[in-house]
Design an enzyme around this catalytic site. Structure first.
Site, PDB file in Angstrom:
ATOM      1  N   CYS A  84      77.311 110.988 104.077  1.00 17.31           N
ATOM      2  CA  CYS A  84      78.173 112.171 104.190  1.00 17.31           C
ATOM      3  C   CYS A  84      79.365 112.087 103.244  1.00 17.31           C
ATOM      4  CB  CYS A  84      78.618 112.399 105.629  1.00 17.31           C
ATOM      5  SG  CYS A  84      79.618 111.065 106.262  1.00 17.31           S
TER       6      CYS A  84
ATOM      7  N   ASP B 108      85.077 106.140 101.429  1.00 18.38           N
ATOM      8  CA  ASP B 108      85.829 104.949 101.841  1.00 18.38           C
ATOM      9  C   ASP B 108      85.079 103.674 101.497  1.00 18.38           C
ATOM     10  OD1 ASP B 108      88.345 105.724 102.871  1.00 18.38           O
ATOM     11  OD2 ASP B 108      87.335 106.676 104.557  1.00 18.38           O
TER      12      ASP B 108
ATOM     13  N   HIS C  45      91.530 113.905 100.042  1.00 20.74           N
ATOM     14  CA  HIS C  45      90.998 114.939 100.924  1.00 20.74           C
ATOM     15  C   HIS C  45      91.323 116.344 100.435  1.00 20.74           C
ATOM     16  CE1 HIS C  45      90.198 111.547 103.563  1.00 20.74           C
ATOM     17  NE2 HIS C  45      89.181 112.299 103.924  1.00 20.74           N
TER      18      HIS C  45
HETATM   19  C1  PEP Z   1      83.898 108.955 103.564  1.00 19.62           C
HETATM   20  O1  PEP Z   1      84.764 108.084 103.646  1.00 19.62           O
HETATM   21  O2  PEP Z   1      82.973 108.918 102.728  1.00 19.62           O
HETATM   22  C2  PEP Z   1      83.926 110.131 104.453  1.00 19.62           C
HETATM   23  C3  PEP Z   1      82.945 110.994 104.481  1.00 19.62           C
HETATM   24  O3  PEP Z   1      85.031 110.320 105.209  1.00 19.62           O
HETATM   25  P1  PEP Z   1      86.428 110.837 104.619  1.00 19.62           P
HETATM   26  O4  PEP Z   1      86.224 111.272 103.206  1.00 19.62           O
HETATM   27  O5  PEP Z   1      86.888 111.935 105.489  1.00 19.62           O
HETATM   28  O6  PEP Z   1      87.287 109.614 104.716  1.00 19.62           O
HETATM   29 MG    MG Z   2      86.054 108.018 105.382  1.00 19.51          MG
END
Ligand code: PEP
Ligand code: MG
Length: 538
Positions: free
Chosen positions: A500, A453, A188
């Site tokens: 996303c 994920d 992140h």
């Molecule tokens: C993902 O897992 O692709 C996502 C958009 O959520 P995060 O990256 O915050 O886990």
């Molecule tokens: Mg995620």
């Protein structure tokens, strides 16, 4: 001049003074010394400086947060003059003939361990303070300046590693680039760098003991290079390239207000991913069609307690109002794994990515979830708000969520508080959700595929583990087949599906996504106009 290579996580180029962030408990080198008097004199000087720094901090804090909160700096001053503490350091220097830094670090550790072992809670809490003053002394001994983020000039942050909670607390206007020794491209912190349009390099083998705050550093996120104290020639070339990049960004501005339409007439929504209310500015600046992912958990990071319902309501309302009728998808709390806040008291887990996180916490600790849902339903009155639930693996979880939403509605009705039930979607980021996406599609308003994920769980590759970056392949056939399956199942049920995760911004796949029938891509704000340019060429 020191030239080092690393892995770029955001392409861009920047140059400016380094701000070296040292981790509090980095090992301090033990050096054998011959002249103990010089070491004691250095210690005295460092102590005097520390005392002046603490006095300044006390005065600043008194003005900004009041006398009682500022008192901690008085406590630090007292500890700094404590005879037992100072005697222990002196004695270690003289008997073991070691450098002052090492003697301070060892004494700090010993005193902290002693405090932790005490019965009294007040004394236990002093362990952190004694570590803090020891770190201050070590910083002063090594001539390192303390970074004051409030008054720092725009700088390149150089650190061993950064956590998401450290990153969110930084003033984005003051950060030119990030250079870290560790970190994974899918963490992140890397996502935040991309979201903030900040050139960032990870895995740079920089020796933090050789680098001082204030040194000039050039970060090239295209070539994956960081150059400390660059030569005149490199500096000049970098300035030219920075200018060229700025010109390119200016050219992209011409695409503002234009549609994301292919030459054969197919359109796709391109939305922005954001992490805070202030990021809405980046979304608007880059002409986002909406917000496709507001990572609400960032509101919970970098603080000591849960944000209240009112605080959350104000934040969500501000985002939907500022987006003025454009879609805003707010994801409910996705805390856990690398996004940690101490007050959640999540405990240590052997396998946190597969652990107690996201919707699992919300379903178990429902008061936290209800507070957020109340804030979201109330804010929905003020604009085009949708809610999205993370880490879904079963139909049962969605049923439970809807039951909780019903309870929240009843509560708001009883109290006569105005609200609106927003559109509700889920993230598809577990292989389980993909495989039952036909059933889930009947239950929800939309899908947003979290490829970050989904890649981690499908390929069994920890996205946080920097050693596995080469194995983390979101282009894997399995992932692309899953995306197609999710889109098809959404469409059969008459729902829409977007992406996303970071893969949505991959220009190599834009055409493929459009061919798959993807309805929306939600990406870092800086990627909106480059993707629009690609779409318009298809
Ligand atoms: C993902 O897992 O692709 C996502 C958009 O959520 P995060 O990256 O915050 O886990
Ligand atoms: Mg995620």
């Amino acid at each position: 001049m020191i030239k080092l290579s690393g892995k770029p996580v955001y392409q861009g180029i920047a140059m400016g003074p380094a701000a070296v962030l040292r981790k509090e408990d980095q090992p301090v080198k033990r050096i054998r010394i011959a002249d103990t008097e010089t070491e004691i004199a250095r210690l005295k000087k460092a102590g005097k400086e520390a005392s002046q720094q603490l006095q300044k901090l006390y005065e600043k804090a008194k003005k900004e947060v009041g006398e009682s909160s500022a008192a901690i700096f008085e406590v630090h001053q007292m500890m700094l003059e404590d005879d037992d503490y100072l005697d222990a350091i002196h004695s270690m220097i003289c008997t073991e003939m070691v450098n002052a830094e090492f003697a301070v670090a060892m004494t700090g550790d010993n005193f902290a361990a002693m405090f932790v072992g005490m019965d009294d809670d007040y004394m236990k809490a002093r362990a952190a303070d004694v570590k803090d003053i020891s770190n201050r002394l070590i910083r002063n001994l090594s001539g390192e300046k303390e970074i004051d983020f409030a008054s720092m000039e725009p700088s390149v942050i150089v650190a061993d590693d950064l956590t998401p909670s450290e990153t969110v607390q930084m003033d984005k206007e003051k950060i030119l680039a990030f250079v870290t020794v560790h970190g994974s491209a899918n963490s992140h912190t890397s996502i935040l760098a991309r979201m903030m349009n900040i050139p960032a390099l990870i895995g740079v083998p920089v020796n933090l003991n050789e680098i001082r705050s204030g040194m000039t550093v050039m970060v090239d996120g295209f070539r994956g290079e960081a150059v400390f104290e660059p030569s005149e020639e490199i500096g000049m070339a970098a300035r030219e390239r920075i200018q060229k990049e700025q010109d390119k960004i200016k050219l992209l501005q011409e695409l503002k207000g234009k549609e994301n339409r292919t030459k054969d007439g197919r359109t796709i929504n391109i939305y922005a991913n954001i992490g805070s209310v202030s990021d809405v500015g980046y979304a608007l600046e880059n002409d986002a069609g909406g917000i496709g992912l507001f990572r609400s958990e960032f509101l919970y990071l970098g603080r000591d307690d849960y944000p209240s319902e009112e605080e959350q309501f104000q934040a969500y309302r501000q985002v939907v109002q500022t987006m003025a009728g454009k879609k805003v998808i707010i994801r409910t709390l996705d805390i856990g794994a690398d996004k940690q806040a101490d007050y959640f008291d999540l405990g240590k887990e052997d396998n946190p990515a597969m652990g107690y996180r996201a919707i699992r916490i919300c379903l178990k600790e429902q008061e936290i979830f209800c507070t957020q849902l109340r804030a979201l339903l109330r804010a929905a009155v003020y604009g085009n708000l949708s809610v999205m639930y993370p880490m879904i693996t079963s139909v049962d979880e969605v049923t439970k969520i809807y039951e909780i939403v019903e309870r929240v509605k009843e509560e708001l009705d009883t109290n006569g508080i105005p609200y609106k039930v927003p559109e509700q979607g889920i993230m598809i980021e577990t292989p389980a959700a993909v495989m039952i996406s036909d059933e889930l599609a009947e239950m929800v308003d939309f899908f947003s595929i979290g490829t970050n994920d989904l890649t981690q769980y499908t390929l069994a590759v920890d996205r946080q583990n920097e050693r596995l970056d080469d194995f983390y392949n979101p282009h894997h056939k399995a992932i692309l087949k899953m995306i197609q399956m999710v889109v098809d199942n959404a469409h059969i049920a008459g729902k829409w599906a977007g992406i996303c995760g970071e893969l949505g911004a991959d220009p190599k796949l834009t055409k493929r996504f459009i061919d798959m029938g993807i309805d929306e891509l939600s990406v870092a704000p800086s990627m909106i106009l480059p993707l629009r340019e690609i779409v318009r060429e298809i």
